[in-house]
Design a protein around this motif. Structure first.
Motif, PDB file in Angstrom:
ATOM      1  N   THR A  80     -57.239  46.070 -34.389  1.00 38.81           N
ATOM      2  CA  THR A  80     -57.108  45.541 -35.746  1.00 38.81           C
ATOM      3  C   THR A  80     -56.233  46.472 -36.571  1.00 38.81           C
ATOM      4  O   THR A  80     -56.163  47.670 -36.325  1.00 38.81           O
ATOM      5  CB  THR A  80     -58.472  45.398 -36.440  1.00 38.81           C
ATOM      6  OG1 THR A  80     -59.105  46.662 -36.501  1.00 38.81           O
ATOM      7  CG2 THR A  80     -59.356  44.399 -35.721  1.00 38.81           C
TER       8      THR A  80
ATOM      9  N   SER B 267     -55.451  41.057 -36.308  1.00 34.05           N
ATOM     10  CA  SER B 267     -56.179  41.389 -35.085  1.00 34.05           C
ATOM     11  C   SER B 267     -55.375  40.926 -33.880  1.00 34.05           C
ATOM     12  O   SER B 267     -54.696  39.895 -33.937  1.00 34.05           O
ATOM     13  CB  SER B 267     -57.543  40.691 -35.046  1.00 34.05           C
ATOM     14  OG  SER B 267     -58.336  41.102 -36.131  1.00 34.05           O
TER      15      SER B 267
ATOM     16  N   ASP C 111     -56.093  37.437 -41.191  1.00 33.48           N
ATOM     17  CA  ASP C 111     -57.113  36.952 -42.120  1.00 33.48           C
ATOM     18  C   ASP C 111     -56.765  37.518 -43.494  1.00 33.48           C
ATOM     19  O   ASP C 111     -56.689  38.735 -43.658  1.00 33.48           O
ATOM     20  CB  ASP C 111     -58.468  37.465 -41.632  1.00 33.48           C
ATOM     21  CG  ASP C 111     -59.634  37.044 -42.499  1.00 33.48           C
ATOM     22  OD1 ASP C 111     -59.459  36.858 -43.720  1.00 33.48           O
ATOM     23  OD2 ASP C 111     -60.737  36.929 -41.964  1.00 33.48           O
ATOM     24  N   TYR C 112     -56.523  36.629 -44.466  1.00 38.54           N
ATOM     25  CA  TYR C 112     -56.082  37.105 -45.774  1.00 38.54           C
ATOM     26  C   TYR C 112     -56.678  36.266 -46.889  1.00 38.54           C
ATOM     27  O   TYR C 112     -57.145  35.145 -46.672  1.00 38.54           O
ATOM     28  CB  TYR C 112     -54.553  37.113 -45.849  1.00 38.54           C
ATOM     29  CG  TYR C 112     -53.895  35.780 -45.561  1.00 38.54           C
ATOM     30  CD1 TYR C 112     -53.558  34.909 -46.586  1.00 38.54           C
ATOM     31  CD2 TYR C 112     -53.607  35.388 -44.257  1.00 38.54           C
ATOM     32  CE1 TYR C 112     -52.955  33.694 -46.332  1.00 38.54           C
ATOM     33  CE2 TYR C 112     -52.998  34.174 -43.996  1.00 38.54           C
ATOM     34  CZ  TYR C 112     -52.674  33.330 -45.025  1.00 38.54           C
ATOM     35  OH  TYR C 112     -52.083  32.120 -44.771  1.00 38.54           O
TER      36      TYR C 112
ATOM     37  N   TRP D 235     -50.906  50.827 -42.757  1.00 37.07           N
ATOM     38  CA  TRP D 235     -51.926  49.934 -42.219  1.00 37.07           C
ATOM     39  C   TRP D 235     -52.883  50.759 -41.362  1.00 37.07           C
ATOM     40  O   TRP D 235     -52.455  51.535 -40.510  1.00 37.07           O
ATOM     41  CB  TRP D 235     -51.299  48.833 -41.374  1.00 37.07           C
ATOM     42  CG  TRP D 235     -50.551  47.798 -42.156  1.00 37.07           C
ATOM     43  CD1 TRP D 235     -49.910  47.972 -43.344  1.00 37.07           C
ATOM     44  CD2 TRP D 235     -50.339  46.441 -41.791  1.00 37.07           C
ATOM     45  NE1 TRP D 235     -49.317  46.802 -43.737  1.00 37.07           N
ATOM     46  CE2 TRP D 235     -49.563  45.841 -42.807  1.00 37.07           C
ATOM     47  CE3 TRP D 235     -50.726  45.667 -40.707  1.00 37.07           C
ATOM     48  CZ2 TRP D 235     -49.176  44.516 -42.769  1.00 37.07           C
ATOM     49  CZ3 TRP D 235     -50.337  44.345 -40.665  1.00 37.07           C
ATOM     50  CH2 TRP D 235     -49.572  43.772 -41.691  1.00 37.07           C
TER      51      TRP D 235
ATOM     52  N   GLY E 279     -54.602  41.838 -46.005  1.00 38.87           N
ATOM     53  CA  GLY E 279     -55.545  41.226 -45.079  1.00 38.87           C
ATOM     54  C   GLY E 279     -55.690  42.048 -43.829  1.00 38.87           C
ATOM     55  O   GLY E 279     -55.345  43.223 -43.792  1.00 38.87           O
ATOM     56  N   ARG E 280     -56.197  41.424 -42.778  1.00 35.14           N
ATOM     57  CA  ARG E 280     -56.437  42.115 -41.509  1.00 35.14           C
ATOM     58  C   ARG E 280     -55.764  41.350 -40.372  1.00 35.14           C
ATOM     59  O   ARG E 280     -55.983  40.158 -40.195  1.00 35.14           O
ATOM     60  CB  ARG E 280     -57.923  42.221 -41.236  1.00 35.14           C
ATOM     61  CG  ARG E 280     -58.221  42.745 -39.825  1.00 35.14           C
ATOM     62  CD  ARG E 280     -59.679  42.922 -39.585  1.00 35.14           C
ATOM     63  NE  ARG E 280     -60.068  44.180 -40.204  1.00 35.14           N
ATOM     64  CZ  ARG E 280     -61.278  44.684 -40.126  1.00 35.14           C
ATOM     65  NH1 ARG E 280     -62.229  44.045 -39.490  1.00 35.14           N
ATOM     66  NH2 ARG E 280     -61.564  45.840 -40.692  1.00 35.14           N
TER      67      ARG E 280
ATOM     68  N   ASP F 200     -55.651  46.938 -40.726  1.00 40.41           N
ATOM     69  CA  ASP F 200     -55.962  46.529 -42.089  1.00 40.41           C
ATOM     70  C   ASP F 200     -54.758  46.815 -42.976  1.00 40.41           C
ATOM     71  O   ASP F 200     -54.307  47.952 -43.081  1.00 40.41           O
ATOM     72  CB  ASP F 200     -57.185  47.270 -42.620  1.00 40.41           C
ATOM     73  CG  ASP F 200     -58.463  46.772 -41.974  1.00 40.41           C
ATOM     74  OD1 ASP F 200     -58.561  45.554 -41.754  1.00 40.41           O
ATOM     75  OD2 ASP F 200     -59.346  47.593 -41.695  1.00 40.41           O
TER      76      ASP F 200
END
Length: 115
Positions: free
Chosen positions: A15, A25, A89-90, A5, A22-23, A17
């Motif tokens: 963050t 945070s 967030d995906y 990641w 996804g990301r 990735d």
């Protein structure tokens, strides 16, 4: 974090990735007022904090849909609170269920410390 990641920090937000997933945070801050989550008493954590979890969706390019899972941990510090906000967030069509389950478990058991 898994070794593959890509982790970065800027403007108080860290963050990570996750390739193909996804990301994630994280933002931690001290606030003067106790945030509230309507109709959500939260889950008590062993560090004295309370966890609130919410899911939402957002439009993405090319008509796809993004999903966002948000974890808020509220940790009392006298007349202030420390607020940790994790968001993942995906892509709604991706293979995300295992990643979300791992993040949910790890965030619930995180040692956040105290001031």
């Amino acid at each position: 974090m898994p070794h593959d990641w890509a982790v970065a920090s800027a403007d108080g937000v860290t963050t990570a990735d996750a390739p193909g997933l996804g990301r994630l945070s994280l933002r931690a801050r001290i606030v003067d007022e106790h945030p509230t989550a309507p109709d959500d008493p939260g889950v008590g954590l062993r560090n004295g904090g309370t966890l609130h979890v919410a899911d939402s969706t957002a439009p993405a390019p090319q008509g796809s849909t993004r999903r966002i899972r948000r974890w808020d941990i509220v940790q009392p510090l006298g007349d202030q609170v420390r607020l940790f906000t994790f968001t993942f967030d995906y892509d709604a069509t991706g293979h995300h269920a295992e990643a979300v389950a791992v993040l949910d478990r790890e965030i619930r058991t995180a040692e956040l410390g105290s001031l």
